[in-house]
Design a protein around this motif. Sequence first.
Motif, short mmCIF file in Angstrom:
data_model
loop_
_atom_site.label_atom_id
_atom_site.label_comp_id
_atom_site.label_asym_id
_atom_site.label_seq_id
_atom_site.Cartn_x
_atom_site.Cartn_y
_atom_site.Cartn_z
N ASN A 170 1.62 -12.03 10.00
CA ASN A 170 0.54 -11.70 9.06
C ASN A 170 -0.55 -12.75 9.08
N CYS A 226 -4.96 -7.75 2.59
CA CYS A 226 -4.05 -6.72 2.07
C CYS A 226 -2.65 -7.07 2.56
N CYS A 227 -2.54 -7.38 3.85
CA CYS A 227 -1.25 -7.74 4.44
C CYS A 227 -0.99 -9.23 4.26
N SER A 242 4.19 -11.03 1.33
CA SER A 242 4.86 -10.16 0.36
C SER A 242 4.60 -8.67 0.59
N PHE A 243 3.62 -8.33 1.42
CA PHE A 243 3.36 -6.93 1.77
C PHE A 243 2.74 -6.84 3.15
N ASN A 244 3.29 -5.94 3.97
CA ASN A 244 2.64 -5.53 5.21
C ASN A 244 3.12 -4.13 5.53
N TRP A 245 2.47 -3.46 6.44
CA TRP A 245 2.74 -2.05 6.71
C TRP A 245 4.10 -1.79 7.33
N MET A 272 6.76 -2.94 6.13
CA MET A 272 7.70 -2.93 5.00
C MET A 272 7.81 -1.56 4.33
N VAL A 273 6.86 -0.68 4.58
CA VAL A 273 6.84 0.61 3.88
C VAL A 273 6.85 1.74 4.88
#
Length: 161
Positions: free
Chosen positions: A98, A142-143, A146-149, A151-152
């Motif tokens: 990231n 955004c990434c 704690s969040f990146n694409w 992960m979802v």
Amino acid sequence: SRETSSLQDAVKAASAGAVNAPVGDDEKTVGFFSRTIGTEPVVGWLVCTAGEHFGEDFKLKSGRNFIGRYSSMDVPVTRDSTVSREKHAIVVYGPRGNLFIGQPGDSKELSYLNGEVVLSPREIKVHDRLLIGKTELMFVPCCTASFNWDMVKPESESSET
């Protein structure tokens, strides 16, 4: 063709050669996420805090984002005549780790990160400021860790289960 249960599986499949990608000189290169989920998700934004685009945002995608005055640029700063037409500067997002990087483009013009000239690739962090011509752009990721694409799951996959 193998269905993937997540973007991470899709990445593994692509690196193993299990995903069919277009081949040939006439084919346009398609971003990895475009191929797997149908769109290229936003990884961050550049928000204009000074200049002719004040208050506007520009989406960043995975890979290289070219900044220039032409409307064909990934970040089109079209109303600032002090910005080079093509590739004045580049913001790169590397999904592994990231990591966001700012680097000079192919232009002879300079860009600045937090007031310092960018002559080689440099990491960009939340709320850092890029000055390109007379346009100042604040970086908003955004990434992150704690969040990146990866992960979802895409909504279409979630609704199928």
